[in-house]
Design a protein around this motif. Sequence first.
Motif, PDB file in Angstrom:
ATOM      1  N   TYR A  17       0.847  -1.192   0.000  1.00  0.00           N
ATOM      2  CA  TYR A  17       0.000   0.000   0.000  1.00  0.00           C
ATOM      3  C   TYR A  17       0.883   1.242   0.000  1.00  0.00           C
ATOM      4  CZ  TYR A  17       1.027   0.871   4.937  1.00  0.00           C
ATOM      5  OH  TYR A  17       1.670   1.167   6.109  1.00  0.00           O
ATOM      6  N   VAL A  18       0.255   2.391  -0.281  1.00  0.00           N
ATOM      7  CA  VAL A  18       0.993   3.646  -0.314  1.00  0.00           C
ATOM      8  C   VAL A  18       0.877   4.324   1.045  1.00  0.00           C
ATOM      9  CG1 VAL A  18       1.124   5.926  -1.366  1.00  0.00           C
ATOM     10  CG2 VAL A  18       0.694   3.914  -2.789  1.00  0.00           C
ATOM     11  N   CYS A  19       2.011   4.559   1.647  1.00  0.00           N
ATOM     12  CA  CYS A  19       2.076   5.142   2.988  1.00  0.00           C
ATOM     13  C   CYS A  19       2.547   6.599   2.866  1.00  0.00           C
ATOM     14  CB  CYS A  19       3.050   4.314   3.814  1.00  0.00           C
ATOM     15  SG  CYS A  19       3.414   4.992   5.433  1.00  0.00           S
ATOM     16  N   PRO A  20       1.670   7.581   3.068  1.00  0.00           N
ATOM     17  CA  PRO A  20       2.101   8.974   2.975  1.00  0.00           C
ATOM     18  C   PRO A  20       2.969   9.343   4.175  1.00  0.00           C
ATOM     19  CG  PRO A  20      -0.229   8.842   3.551  1.00  0.00           C
ATOM     20  CD  PRO A  20       0.268   7.433   3.442  1.00  0.00           C
ATOM     21  N   LEU A  21       3.942  10.172   3.926  1.00  0.00           N
ATOM     22  CA  LEU A  21       4.855  10.565   4.995  1.00  0.00           C
ATOM     23  C   LEU A  21       4.998  12.080   4.969  1.00  0.00           C
ATOM     24  CD1 LEU A  21       6.506   8.588   6.836  1.00  0.00           C
ATOM     25  CD2 LEU A  21       8.481   9.239   5.490  1.00  0.00           C
ATOM     26  N   SER A  22       4.766  12.706   6.094  1.00  0.00           N
ATOM     27  CA  SER A  22       4.904  14.150   6.186  1.00  0.00           C
ATOM     28  C   SER A  22       5.543  14.456   7.522  1.00  0.00           C
ATOM     29  CB  SER A  22       3.510  14.791   6.086  1.00  0.00           C
ATOM     30  OG  SER A  22       3.622  16.171   6.294  1.00  0.00           O
ATOM     31  N   LEU A  23       6.656  15.137   7.503  1.00  0.00           N
ATOM     32  CA  LEU A  23       7.333  15.386   8.776  1.00  0.00           C
ATOM     33  C   LEU A  23       8.052  16.718   8.739  1.00  0.00           C
ATOM     34  CD1 LEU A  23      10.812  14.384   8.807  1.00  0.00           C
ATOM     35  CD2 LEU A  23       9.508  12.729   7.507  1.00  0.00           C
ATOM     36  N   SER A  24       8.235  17.269   9.907  1.00  0.00           N
ATOM     37  CA  SER A  24       9.040  18.483   9.984  1.00  0.00           C
ATOM     38  C   SER A  24      10.209  18.214  10.922  1.00  0.00           C
ATOM     39  CB  SER A  24       8.206  19.663  10.459  1.00  0.00           C
ATOM     40  OG  SER A  24       7.445  19.305  11.569  1.00  0.00           O
ATOM     41  N   PHE A  25      11.260  18.946  10.749  1.00  0.00           N
ATOM     42  CA  PHE A  25      12.450  18.722  11.559  1.00  0.00           C
ATOM     43  C   PHE A  25      13.223  20.024  11.662  1.00  0.00           C
ATOM     44  CE2 PHE A  25      15.869  18.871   8.366  1.00  0.00           C
ATOM     45  CZ  PHE A  25      15.135  18.781   7.190  1.00  0.00           C
ATOM     46  N   HIS A  26      14.102  20.097  12.630  1.00  0.00           N
ATOM     47  CA  HIS A  26      15.035  21.211  12.608  1.00  0.00           C
ATOM     48  C   HIS A  26      16.451  20.689  12.723  1.00  0.00           C
ATOM     49  CE1 HIS A  26      14.355  21.019  16.987  1.00  0.00           C
ATOM     50  NE2 HIS A  26      15.626  21.317  17.043  1.00  0.00           N
ATOM     51  N   ASP A  27      17.354  21.469  12.230  1.00  0.00           N
ATOM     52  CA  ASP A  27      18.715  21.005  12.063  1.00  0.00           C
ATOM     53  C   ASP A  27      19.641  22.201  12.242  1.00  0.00           C
ATOM     54  OD1 ASP A  27      20.686  19.195  11.537  1.00  0.00           O
ATOM     55  OD2 ASP A  27      20.217  18.926   9.410  1.00  0.00           O
ATOM     56  N   GLU A  28      20.907  21.913  12.438  1.00  0.00           N
ATOM     57  CA  GLU A  28      21.902  22.985  12.487  1.00  0.00           C
ATOM     58  C   GLU A  28      23.006  22.653  11.511  1.00  0.00           C
ATOM     59  OE1 GLU A  28      22.502  25.352  16.529  1.00  0.00           O
ATOM     60  OE2 GLU A  28      22.652  23.198  16.849  1.00  0.00           O
ATOM     61  N   TRP A  29      23.376  23.641  10.728  1.00  0.00           N
ATOM     62  CA  TRP A  29      24.468  23.477   9.775  1.00  0.00           C
ATOM     63  C   TRP A  29      25.543  24.476  10.145  1.00  0.00           C
ATOM     64  CZ3 TRP A  29      21.426  23.843   4.471  1.00  0.00           C
ATOM     65  CH2 TRP A  29      20.511  22.765   4.402  1.00  0.00           C
ATOM     66  N   VAL A  30      26.781  24.058  10.023  1.00  0.00           N
ATOM     67  CA  VAL A  30      27.861  24.985  10.350  1.00  0.00           C
ATOM     68  C   VAL A  30      29.080  24.646   9.496  1.00  0.00           C
ATOM     69  CG1 VAL A  30      28.835  23.607  12.256  1.00  0.00           C
ATOM     70  CG2 VAL A  30      29.083  26.089  12.271  1.00  0.00           C
ATOM     71  N   PHE A  31      29.839  25.687   9.139  1.00  0.00           N
ATOM     72  CA  PHE A  31      31.086  25.422   8.422  1.00  0.00           C
ATOM     73  C   PHE A  31      32.077  24.802   9.394  1.00  0.00           C
ATOM     74  CE2 PHE A  31      29.076  27.951   5.266  1.00  0.00           C
ATOM     75  CZ  PHE A  31      29.578  27.433   4.081  1.00  0.00           C
ATOM     76  N   ARG A  32      32.709  23.768   8.939  1.00  0.00           N
ATOM     77  CA  ARG A  32      33.589  22.976   9.799  1.00  0.00           C
ATOM     78  C   ARG A  32      34.549  23.841  10.623  1.00  0.00           C
ATOM     79  NH1 ARG A  32      34.316  17.522   9.126  1.00  0.00           N
ATOM     80  NH2 ARG A  32      33.442  17.606   7.041  1.00  0.00           N
ATOM     81  N   ALA A  33      35.129  24.843   9.999  1.00  0.00           N
ATOM     82  CA  ALA A  33      36.127  25.689  10.670  1.00  0.00           C
ATOM     83  C   ALA A  33      35.517  26.480  11.827  1.00  0.00           C
ATOM     84  CB  ALA A  33      36.760  26.630   9.661  1.00  0.00           C
ATOM     85  N   GLN A  34      34.201  26.726  11.783  1.00  0.00           N
ATOM     86  CA  GLN A  34      33.564  27.530  12.824  1.00  0.00           C
ATOM     87  C   GLN A  34      32.811  26.685  13.858  1.00  0.00           C
ATOM     88  OE1 GLN A  34      31.381  29.788   9.980  1.00  0.00           O
ATOM     89  NE2 GLN A  34      33.369  30.434   9.187  1.00  0.00           N
ATOM     90  N   ALA A  35      32.898  25.396  13.722  1.00  0.00           N
ATOM     91  CA  ALA A  35      32.091  24.535  14.593  1.00  0.00           C
ATOM     92  C   ALA A  35      32.645  24.481  16.004  1.00  0.00           C
ATOM     93  CB  ALA A  35      32.023  23.140  13.998  1.00  0.00           C
ATOM     94  N   THR A  36      31.780  24.709  16.959  1.00  0.00           N
ATOM     95  CA  THR A  36      32.165  24.514  18.353  1.00  0.00           C
ATOM     96  C   THR A  36      32.052  23.013  18.643  1.00  0.00           C
ATOM     97  OG1 THR A  36      29.871  24.885  18.952  1.00  0.00           O
ATOM     98  CG2 THR A  36      31.347  26.783  19.100  1.00  0.00           C
ATOM     99  N   GLU A  37      32.533  22.604  19.805  1.00  0.00           N
ATOM    100  CA  GLU A  37      32.598  21.178  20.089  1.00  0.00           C
ATOM    101  C   GLU A  37      31.228  20.492  20.007  1.00  0.00           C
ATOM    102  OE1 GLU A  37      34.659  18.723  23.617  1.00  0.00           O
ATOM    103  OE2 GLU A  37      35.739  20.487  22.895  1.00  0.00           O
TER     104      GLU A  37
END
Length: 169
Positions: free
Chosen positions: A74-94
């Motif tokens: 069967y067809v299973c609809p999927l709808s989701l929201s999320f949040h994320d953080e992106w950072v340039f490697r050189a500026q990343a804190t631990e």
Amino acid sequence: MKVNVAKVRYSEGESILFDLVEEFSSFDLGSEALSFHAPVHVQLQVNKTNRAMLVYGNIQTELEATCGRCLETYVCPLSLSFHDEWVFRAQATEDLLESALLLDKDEVDITERIFEQIVLALPMKFICSAECQGLCSVCGANRNLTSCHCGEDDINPRFAALGQWQSKD
Ligand SMILES: [Zn+2]
Ligand SMILES: [Zn+2]
């Protein structure tokens, strides 16, 4: 699935929107093979803050799954929201090094990150509908499609014993 963050990279408070659609290939989940019935539609809002880029995302797609009760596809609809953080490697804190998506250039391939979100949002068990009757445990018929008569002939062993006892009387 790629986005370019050049526009917000150096501008704190700036935000940018992305609307992306892409076909994803099928994948294995444990012993089950799942495929996409529709392209993956992703909407992202990327906000540059002083420490990273805060990302609010929305994913919509449809999967082709097998119902765990009636074994039909069967067809299973999927709808989701999320949040994320992106950072340039050189500026990343631990802490960001551990949790954020680390960028090396303005162009970011987010395919894997999106796929991760989809897998995390999958149901523990695929069921085609809450009303799914499943398969008959006696004849194996799909109870959603046919009403077999197995249940009607069932004799409760206690009644059978009672019947026998009475007949000896
Ligand atoms: Zn079902
Ligand atoms: Zn049956």
